[in-house]
Design an enzyme around this catalytic site. Structure first.
Site, PDB file in Angstrom:
ATOM      1  N   HIS A 221      -3.006  26.711  19.318  1.00  0.00           N
ATOM      2  CA  HIS A 221      -3.909  25.921  20.169  1.00  0.00           C
ATOM      3  C   HIS A 221      -4.028  26.553  21.553  1.00  0.00           C
ATOM      4  CE1 HIS A 221      -5.588  22.167  21.992  1.00  0.00           C
ATOM      5  NE2 HIS A 221      -4.954  22.635  23.053  1.00  0.00           N
ATOM      6  N   GLU A 222      -2.889  26.890  22.162  1.00  0.00           N
ATOM      7  CA  GLU A 222      -2.925  27.434  23.521  1.00  0.00           C
ATOM      8  C   GLU A 222      -3.639  28.781  23.567  1.00  0.00           C
ATOM      9  OE1 GLU A 222      -2.262  25.558  25.913  1.00  0.00           O
ATOM     10  OE2 GLU A 222      -1.333  23.992  24.691  1.00  0.00           O
ATOM     11  N   HIS A 225      -7.229  28.530  24.256  1.00  0.00           N
ATOM     12  CA  HIS A 225      -7.550  28.485  25.688  1.00  0.00           C
ATOM     13  C   HIS A 225      -7.506  29.886  26.288  1.00  0.00           C
ATOM     14  CE1 HIS A 225      -7.661  24.199  25.793  1.00  0.00           C
ATOM     15  NE2 HIS A 225      -6.379  24.023  25.557  1.00  0.00           N
ATOM     16  N   HIS A 231     -11.184  22.124  25.172  1.00  0.00           N
ATOM     17  CA  HIS A 231     -10.806  21.173  24.132  1.00  0.00           C
ATOM     18  C   HIS A 231     -12.016  20.690  23.343  1.00  0.00           C
ATOM     19  CE1 HIS A 231      -6.771  20.111  26.192  1.00  0.00           C
ATOM     20  NE2 HIS A 231      -6.602  21.001  25.227  1.00  0.00           N
TER      21      HIS A 231
END
Length: 455
Positions: A221-222, A225, A231
């Site tokens: 997930h990170e 970014h 998101h």
């Protein structure tokens, strides 16, 4: 009993009032008292809501009285933004479902950050990207951390000059962690300096399993970014802000994330474009359910790796991962039923079934012949459980724990009006059938999505 857990550091000043730090997680607030008007609980709830909106929805900090003149209206609007993002009932009020959503472990990156909206959308110019792990968590072996991080990068097919760091609380980037639970990690958009770097809260319990927080899933997930993604409001997307466990060994990047990364970097060079699983749309008129069951007054509707929870007193139907409640279960549950007398729920897939997460057990325990490969639907009525398999059904005696003699029988002969094969109890394709077992007749036929409060 529902609670909030708050931990606030208060600096009192005569000219500036009370300044509250970003650390919140210790005070235990009974939500029942909040609704009953308890002043202390209401104050702590206000602090919790304010900090959440400041951290994730760009609520301006209210350090001076002049800034607080219209703060109530601003908070209401920010609450509405948050509720709309998570698909909650948009009221502008910190009701129970909103507070429960705010308490879920999540990423520390704001949900309405501007960097995806700036001209050009920040992204890396190079195609070949690398990473460096600055330090390791002592909760996993170095080899386990290396494996989890490498696999997380493979989800996105590589990164550039990204630094990974396990850090405590205030670690020098103006985005302090808050201790166990709460904010798990955060990362920075592409750019110079700390651009692309990912930081993980060293006070979390990191694992390679379904327990606590799986490092691979949080890292993947990170790194989204780090590549420039913000998101997603899609609850099935990897870039959804709240943590949810998915089996790492079979993990595939969801279609929503594929669409996002290709919007930034363009389509794949491969002639066959990658595809991933999509989240079922709640009010899709073509929606069918894999299984349906009741559970202590609620209704659960299963589809692929998701299930909806319908509560009789909550207008919003909540979509969750199956793994959030049953980490050991596979996806694609095929049948389910509740035995109210024993207060148990039984979930079936193929020849296996689960009772209180003791998966797998074999359906031969019920007395099915070896020719039965899977259960299409099941429902418990009074002291009997009805199992539907293709165009037949069996009846099981819950008290004697034995199949009733004379079964299987034809569905058409007993349940007149039910067409062909049953998908989930009395549902076929995109319709559901209400059948009166006493009078042996269909009393209603309607679209399945009606159960999800769809018009």
């Amino acid at each position: 009993m529902k609670y909030l857990f708050l931990c606030i550091n208060i600096n009192w000043s005569t000219d500036r009032g009370a300044l509250l730090s970003n650390r919140y997680c210790s005070f235990k607030v009974n939500l029942q008292f909040v609704t009953e008007g308890n002043f202390t609980a209401s104050f702590l709830m206000f602090v919790f809501v304010q900090h959440y909106l400041e951290n994730f929805y760009q609520l301006p900090t209210t350090r001076y009285r002049s800034e607080r003149k219209n703060s109530a209206n601003v908070i209401v609007e920010k609450l509405k933004e948050m509720q709309q993002f998570f698909g909650l009932n948009v009221t502008g009020k910190p009701n129970q479902e909103t507070l429960e959503m705010m308490q879920k472990p999540r990423c520390g990156v704001p949900d309405l950050d501007n960097f995806m909206l700036t001209p050009g959308n920040p992204k890396w110019k190079q195609a070949n990207l690398t990473y460096r792990i600055v330090n390791y968590t002592p909760q996993l072996s170095k080899a386990d951390v290396d494996t989890a991080i490498e696999k997380a990068f493979q989800v996105w097919s590589g990164l550039k000059a990204v630094m990974l760091n396990f850090a405590f609380s205030d670690h020098g980037d103006n985005s302090p962690f808050d201790g166990p639970n709460g904010i798990l990690a955060h990362a920075f958009q592409p750019g110079q300096g700390i651009g692309g770097d990912a930081h993980f809260d060293a006070e979390e319990t990191w694992t390679k399993t379904s327990k606590n927080y799986n490092l691979f899933l949080v890292a993947a997930h990170e790194f989204g970014h780090s590549l420039g993604l913000s998101h997603s409001s899609d609850p099935g997307a990897l870039m959804y802000p709240n943590y949810a466990f998915n089996e790492p060994s079979t993990y595939a990047l969801p279609q929503d994330d594929i669409n996002g990364i290709q919007a930034l970097y363009g389509p794949s060079n491969n002639p066959i474009q990658p595809t991933g699983p999509s989240t079922p749309r709640t009010c899709d008129p073509r929606l069918t359910f894999d299984a349906v069951t009741t559970l202590r007054g609620e209704m659960l509707f299963f589809k692929d790796k998701f299930f909806w929870r319908r509560h009789p007193q909550i207008p919003t139907v909540e979509l969750n991962f199956i793994s959030l409640f049953w980490p050991s279960l596979p996806t694609g549950i095929q049948a389910a039923y509740e035995d109210i007398d024993s207060d148990q729920v039984f979930l079936f897939k193929g020849k296996c079934y689960d009772i209180q997460q003791d998966y797998p057990k074999h359906i031969s325990n019920y007395g099915f012949p070896s020719s039965v490969q899977a259960i299409d639907g099941a429902v418990s009525y009074r002291t009997k459980t009805y199992f539907f398999v293709n165009n037949q059904f069996w009846r099981y005696d819950n008290q004697r724990q034995f199949m009733d003699p004379g079964y299987p029988k034809s569905i058409a002969s007993t349940f007149q009006g039910i067409e062909n094969r049953v998908d989930a109890v009395f549902q076929r394709n995109s319709k559901y059938y209400a059948f009166d077992l006493n009078n042996h007749r269909v009393t209603r036929v309607d679209r399945s999505v009606r159960w999800l409060n769809c018009r």
